[in-house]
Every structure is written in C-alpha cells, then in structure tokens.
Design a protein around this motif. Structure first.
Motif, PDB file in Angstrom:
ATOM      1  N   ILE A   1      45.316  32.888  45.309  1.00  0.00           N
ATOM      2  CA  ILE A   1      43.987  33.390  45.644  1.00  0.00           C
ATOM      3  C   ILE A   1      44.024  34.868  46.007  1.00  0.00           C
ATOM      4  O   ILE A   1      43.128  35.623  45.649  1.00  0.00           O
ATOM      5  CB  ILE A   1      43.372  32.545  46.772  1.00  0.00           C
ATOM      6  CG1 ILE A   1      43.086  31.143  46.249  1.00  0.00           C
ATOM      7  CG2 ILE A   1      42.113  33.187  47.319  1.00  0.00           C
ATOM      8  CD1 ILE A   1      42.693  30.150  47.298  1.00  0.00           C
TER       9      ILE A   1
ATOM     10  N   ARG B   1      44.240  36.797  42.631  1.00  0.00           N
ATOM     11  CA  ARG B   1      43.049  36.592  41.798  1.00  0.00           C
ATOM     12  C   ARG B   1      41.826  37.319  42.342  1.00  0.00           C
ATOM     13  O   ARG B   1      41.018  37.840  41.581  1.00  0.00           O
ATOM     14  CB  ARG B   1      42.767  35.099  41.677  1.00  0.00           C
ATOM     15  CG  ARG B   1      41.621  34.772  40.745  1.00  0.00           C
ATOM     16  CD  ARG B   1      41.429  33.307  40.603  1.00  0.00           C
ATOM     17  NE  ARG B   1      41.495  32.663  41.917  1.00  0.00           N
ATOM     18  CZ  ARG B   1      41.427  31.375  42.118  1.00  0.00           C
ATOM     19  NH1 ARG B   1      41.307  30.557  41.105  1.00  0.00           N
ATOM     20  NH2 ARG B   1      41.479  30.868  43.324  1.00  0.00           N
ATOM     21  N   HIS B   2      41.685  37.366  43.664  1.00  0.00           N
ATOM     22  CA  HIS B   2      40.501  37.989  44.277  1.00  0.00           C
ATOM     23  C   HIS B   2      40.809  39.341  44.909  1.00  0.00           C
ATOM     24  O   HIS B   2      39.988  39.870  45.654  1.00  0.00           O
ATOM     25  CB  HIS B   2      39.880  37.046  45.304  1.00  0.00           C
ATOM     26  CG  HIS B   2      39.300  35.830  44.666  1.00  0.00           C
ATOM     27  ND1 HIS B   2      38.160  35.869  43.903  1.00  0.00           N
ATOM     28  CD2 HIS B   2      39.723  34.549  44.657  1.00  0.00           C
ATOM     29  CE1 HIS B   2      37.898  34.651  43.456  1.00  0.00           C
ATOM     30  NE2 HIS B   2      38.836  33.835  43.890  1.00  0.00           N
TER      31      HIS B   2
ATOM     32  N   ASP C   1      32.431  46.328  44.077  1.00  0.00           N
ATOM     33  CA  ASP C   1      33.773  45.895  44.440  1.00  0.00           C
ATOM     34  C   ASP C   1      34.022  46.275  45.896  1.00  0.00           C
ATOM     35  O   ASP C   1      33.171  46.873  46.542  1.00  0.00           O
ATOM     36  CB  ASP C   1      34.840  46.459  43.497  1.00  0.00           C
ATOM     37  CG  ASP C   1      34.993  47.969  43.597  1.00  0.00           C
ATOM     38  OD1 ASP C   1      34.451  48.591  44.526  1.00  0.00           O
ATOM     39  OD2 ASP C   1      35.676  48.536  42.736  1.00  0.00           O
TER      40      ASP C   1
ATOM     41  N   PHE D   1      37.816  41.544  49.749  1.00  0.00           N
ATOM     42  CA  PHE D   1      38.141  40.816  48.521  1.00  0.00           C
ATOM     43  C   PHE D   1      37.101  41.111  47.456  1.00  0.00           C
ATOM     44  O   PHE D   1      36.035  41.639  47.741  1.00  0.00           O
ATOM     45  CB  PHE D   1      38.221  39.305  48.798  1.00  0.00           C
ATOM     46  CG  PHE D   1      36.887  38.665  49.068  1.00  0.00           C
ATOM     47  CD1 PHE D   1      36.204  38.011  48.056  1.00  0.00           C
ATOM     48  CD2 PHE D   1      36.302  38.748  50.327  1.00  0.00           C
ATOM     49  CE1 PHE D   1      34.959  37.425  48.299  1.00  0.00           C
ATOM     50  CE2 PHE D   1      35.072  38.164  50.582  1.00  0.00           C
ATOM     51  CZ  PHE D   1      34.407  37.497  49.563  1.00  0.00           C
ATOM     52  N   ASP D   2      37.438  40.768  46.238  1.00  0.00           N
ATOM     53  CA  ASP D   2      36.503  40.891  45.108  1.00  0.00           C
ATOM     54  C   ASP D   2      36.221  39.495  44.566  1.00  0.00           C
ATOM     55  O   ASP D   2      37.087  38.645  44.539  1.00  0.00           O
ATOM     56  CB  ASP D   2      37.115  41.767  44.004  1.00  0.00           C
ATOM     57  CG  ASP D   2      37.268  43.211  44.452  1.00  0.00           C
ATOM     58  OD1 ASP D   2      36.368  43.723  45.131  1.00  0.00           O
ATOM     59  OD2 ASP D   2      38.292  43.824  44.117  1.00  0.00           O
ATOM     60  N   HIS D   3      34.993  39.300  44.106  1.00  0.00           N
ATOM     61  CA  HIS D   3      34.594  37.998  43.536  1.00  0.00           C
ATOM     62  C   HIS D   3      35.013  37.958  42.087  1.00  0.00           C
ATOM     63  O   HIS D   3      34.857  38.869  41.369  1.00  0.00           O
ATOM     64  CB  HIS D   3      33.081  37.789  43.549  1.00  0.00           C
ATOM     65  CG  HIS D   3      32.443  37.955  44.865  1.00  0.00           C
ATOM     66  ND1 HIS D   3      32.080  36.905  45.631  1.00  0.00           N
ATOM     67  CD2 HIS D   3      32.085  39.060  45.564  1.00  0.00           C
ATOM     68  CE1 HIS D   3      31.494  37.332  46.727  1.00  0.00           C
ATOM     69  NE2 HIS D   3      31.498  38.638  46.711  1.00  0.00           N
TER      70      HIS D   3
END
Length: 84
Positions: A36, A39-40, A62, A82-84
């Motif tokens: 995670i 990925r984020h 971002d 974090f980024d979605h």
C-alpha cells in the motif's frame, strides 16, 4: 445494494479485518501482498509518537498540494501524505 466492510489498514501496509477474519482476495491477489505504501506513494513525516494527521487531496491533485501546510504540523503530529 452495496455492502460496506470496514478494514483497518496501517501505513506499513498491514491491517486486519473485523473479528480477526482473514484478509479478502481481490482480483486473485492477496491484499496482504499488495504494498500500500508504494501503490499510494505514502510519505510519513513528523513525530513518530505524535497523533496521526492524514492529508487527503481531491480529484486531479496530488500530495504536493500540502507542501506548505503539512510542515506546520510535523513538530506535533505524525503527518501522513498519500495519493489516490
């Protein structure tokens, strides 16, 4: 009708299901094997023992949008971007 399941996920990519149930499998992938943090694009700064403050941006942005705000909380909080 949609069904919601609350899952607790920590910033290190680990987590738990309610009642200690095993992690679900999504698209043939075990959720535990998905990183995670990568990925984020998760970045954690600030005090490790401070209360967590999570900054979530909106659509089309971002985590860079928090570059002037997040540092103000790093002395007293554990800041999570974090980024979605």
């Amino acid at each position: 009708m949609a069904t919601c399941v609350r899952v607790s996920v920590r910033v290190d990519g680990t987590g738990e299901m309610p009642g200690g149930d095993p992690w679900p499998r999504l698209d043939g992938m075990d959720v535990r094997t998905s990183n995670i943090r990568t990925r984020h694009n998760v970045h954690v700064t600030g005090r490790a023992d401070g209360p967590p403050m999570v900054f979530a941006h909106g659509f089309g942005c971002d985590q860079g949008m928090w570059r002037y705000v997040a540092p103000a909380f790093e002395r007293s909080h554990r800041v999570v971007l974090f980024d979605h």
